[in-house]
Motif scaffolding. Structure first.
Motif, PDB file in Angstrom:
ATOM      1  N   LYS A   1       5.355   1.591   3.685  1.00 25.29           N
ATOM      2  CA  LYS A   1       5.361   1.961   2.269  1.00 25.29           C
ATOM      3  C   LYS A   1       5.558   3.462   2.102  1.00 25.29           C
ATOM      4  CE  LYS A   1       3.087  -1.755  -0.067  1.00 25.29           C
ATOM      5  NZ  LYS A   1       1.980  -2.221  -0.883  1.00 25.29           N
TER       6      LYS A   1
ATOM      7  N   THR B   1       1.938  -1.660   7.412  1.00 25.53           N
ATOM      8  CA  THR B   1       2.412  -1.796   6.032  1.00 25.53           C
ATOM      9  C   THR B   1       2.340  -0.456   5.317  1.00 25.53           C
ATOM     10  OG1 THR B   1       1.065  -3.761   6.168  1.00 25.53           O
ATOM     11  CG2 THR B   1       2.330  -3.469   4.165  1.00 25.53           C
TER      12      THR B   1
ATOM     13  N   ARG C   1      -2.173  -3.742   8.811  1.00 27.25           N
ATOM     14  CA  ARG C   1      -2.336  -2.989   7.576  1.00 27.25           C
ATOM     15  C   ARG C   1      -1.761  -1.584   7.725  1.00 27.25           C
ATOM     16  NH1 ARG C   1      -7.630  -1.396   5.315  1.00 27.25           N
ATOM     17  NH2 ARG C   1      -6.634  -0.117   3.735  1.00 27.25           N
TER      18      ARG C   1
ATOM     19  N   SER D   1       9.541  -2.026  -1.330  1.00 26.06           N
ATOM     20  CA  SER D   1       8.433  -1.735  -0.429  1.00 26.06           C
ATOM     21  C   SER D   1       7.780  -0.383  -0.705  1.00 26.06           C
ATOM     22  CB  SER D   1       8.898  -1.818   1.025  1.00 26.06           C
ATOM     23  OG  SER D   1       9.908  -0.880   1.255  1.00 26.06           O
TER      24      SER D   1
END
Lengths: 279, 297
Positions: free
Chosen positions: A13, A9, A6, B93
């Protein structure tokens, strides 16, 4: 393990958001600068690194709206009429043709479709000189019809709507036909299913029509018949002493319709594009 | 009645093809006719045979315009497509809430009339005080560049403007296409290899092939048709030493500055086979690529 994933990610991002956002700001900086510059004196405008004006001078917007430099209201109306007329006509004609290409087999289908593809690759700017002469022969010179009517053809539209109509199940059409509906009625029955697609193509065509320069420039002669981009660029060409802020104010207003139209239909536009690309 | 029913298809096609014939085929034929006549407009022209074409083939400025257009088209294509592809992946993304805002910022140049875009380019990026010089040239200790007067940089300035204008739109198209790819294809691949290059090579790219083809065709046609940007920046001429002379601007100049309508019509007519050849080349490449690629079909 899941925690680590997590975090990765989120890191990715954040990284993407930073560089994409940075690029977005760089791309959009001139537009923000333009909006702010419509309040500036000439001496400040030529310093693009200085963003905020020393004081907010509203007189330039007043000059623009009171048609001191060109008849703003008329020119804006011309632009709107030409672009709206073009996109309504193009959506209607190309969706009819797309329906025929997607759901019927008939003699000459391949040839006619190839002609539409040729229309995509041969831009209107290319035939501008003969088009100018032709419109003159038809007696449409210096009339907004002379720009609007030739703009209603679009190869892109035919290609797009052919794909869109292919997505509609044949069973739906059969049902309409069994009940005795003719081709026109069937087309009208299907239309409500295509709201997003019609809007999307209308949007694209509107943007292209709104932004067009060469053909309107050749065909529309008198100042009151011009479109907004034309009026702005001829204002720029006139002299270097007029207030640039008026030009900036006009350019800012020229961007509002396309941006607004786009913002309203963003979601539908995107979904419709995705659907067509799937096929 | 039965006859009408059977031929109702042509009724659907009629409005479009009427306009097509009247406002597109007719002017093209008119151009063909004009190209065999002398340079006067409206009836006074006399038949000169192939003289206009001979004039063009002897005209060194024509070759210059052709070369510049080719360089402009190719370099904007080579710059825009990879950048837009990377940008589309970046946008994918990004934090979901921010995506529409970013997309709008990137699309703004594409929504703007090119005449306005050229003006902004002139005021914001050009000149000693311009952003390009202040941010990207002077900090590296180079001498400032006069983007629109220096013949070495005029074409490059036009290409930059084109990139600025279209990158957002192309990445929007690519992203819309990417979002339509079913997730299961990526999942199937992940078992074997998670490398992002493989994901791109074996799933994204094959799926986006036709979107990419569309973008290529669109960009080529748009680059060929470039007029407005060059017109505002260079005032309808070719700029210093004709370094920014493009096909459409040269045709315009020939017709409306020099008054040589016959020659200009011949130029218009000559452009058609060129563009059709390019289109054919694109489709040919696409077909070959499709045969190699194992995915989808």
């Amino acid at each position: 393990m899941a925690m680590k994933r997590r975090n990765r990610t989120i890191l990715r991002k954040t990284f993407s958001s930073l560089w994409v956002g940075g690029l977005g700001l760089l791309f959009a900086y001139p537009f923000a600068w333009m909006a702010v510059s419509s309040f500036k004196e000439n001496s400040q405008i030529f310093l693009p690194l200085k963003f905020w004006p020393e004081f907010w001078d509203l007189s330039f917007f007043q000059q623009l709206l009171s048609s001191e430099w060109f008849s703003f209201g008329k020119v804006l109306l011309n632009s709107l009429l030409i672009s709206l007329g073009q996109s309504v006509g193009a959506v209607l004609f190309t969706s009819l043709a797309g329906f025929a290409f997607a759901k019927h087999s008939f003699r000459g289908r391949g040839l006619l479709f190839a002609a539409c593809l040729c229309l995509i690759v041969l831009p209107r700017q290319m035939i501008a000189v003969p088009l100018f002469q032709w419109v003159h022969t038809l007696g449409l010179y210096d009339s907004i019809w002379g720009v609007m009517l030739p703009g209603m053809t679009s190869g892109l539209g035919v290609l797009y709507f052919t794909q869109v109509f292919k997505l509609i199940p044949n069973a739906y059409l059969e049902a309409a036909r069994i009940e005795g509906a003719g081709e026109w009625r069937t087309y009208r029955l299907v239309l409500p299913m295509l709201g997003s697609s019609l809007l999307s193509y209308g949007l694209i065509h509107f943007i292209l029509a709104w932004n067009e320069h060469l053909v309107p420039m050749l065909i529309l002669n008198s100042p009151d018949h011009q479109t907004l981009p034309l009026a702005l660029s001829s204002l720029y060409g006139s002299s270097l002493r007029f207030p640039f802020a008026v030009l900036m104010a006009g350019s800012f207003l020229a961007m509002i319709p396309t941006s607004l139209f786009f913002l309203i239909s963003y979601k539908r536009f995107k979904n419709s594009l995705s659907n067509v690309m799937m096929s | 009645m039965k006859f009408l029913r059977r031929h109702a298809v042509y009724g659907l096609l009629a409005p479009f093809f009427l306009f097509f014939a009247f406002f597109w085929v007719a002017p093209l034929l008119e151009g063909l006719r004009m190209s065999f006549f002398s340079n006067e407009l409206f009836g006074e022209a006399s038949f000169v045979g192939g003289e206009n074409y001979r004039d063009i083939l002897k005209d060194s400025r024509y070759y210059k315009a052709l070369r510049n257009t080719a360089v402009y088209t190719l370099s904007s294509l080579v710059l825009i497509l990879p950048v837009a592809m990377i940008l589309a992946h970046g946008l994918k993304s990004v934090f979901g809430k921010l995506r529409p805002a970013f997309q709008f910022l990137l699309l703004l140049p594409g929504l703007t009339p090119p005449a306005v875009l050229a003006l902004l380019f002139l005021l914001v990026f050009h000149g000693r005080q311009g952003l390009l010089n202040q941010w990207f040239v002077l900090p590296f200790g180079w001498k400032y560049v006069n983007w629109l007067k220096d013949p070495d940089f005029i074409l490059f300035a036009l290409v930059l403007q084109c990139v600025w204008r279209w990158v957002g739109f192309i990445s929007f198209f690519l992203l819309s296409g990417m979002e339509a790819i079913p997730k299961m294809y990526y999942e199937a691949l992940q078992v074997e290899s998670a490398r992002s290059w493989h994901r791109f090579r074996w799933v994204t790219f094959p799926f986006l092939r036709h979107v990419i083809l569309f973008c290529i065709v669109y960009l080529i046609v748009d680059a060929f048709a470039l007029f407005s940007g060059a017109y505002v920046l260079l005032g309808g001429s070719g700029g210093t030493a004709d370094a920014g002379l493009l096909m459409v601007s040269y045709t315009y100049q020939t017709a409306f500055t020099f008054g040589n309508f016959g020659t200009a019509a011949a130029m218009s007519v000559l452009m058609a086979p060129f563009l059709l050849f390019l289109l054919w080349a694109c489709f040919w490449g696409y077909k070959r690529l499709s045969r190699e690629s194992p995915a989808k079909e």
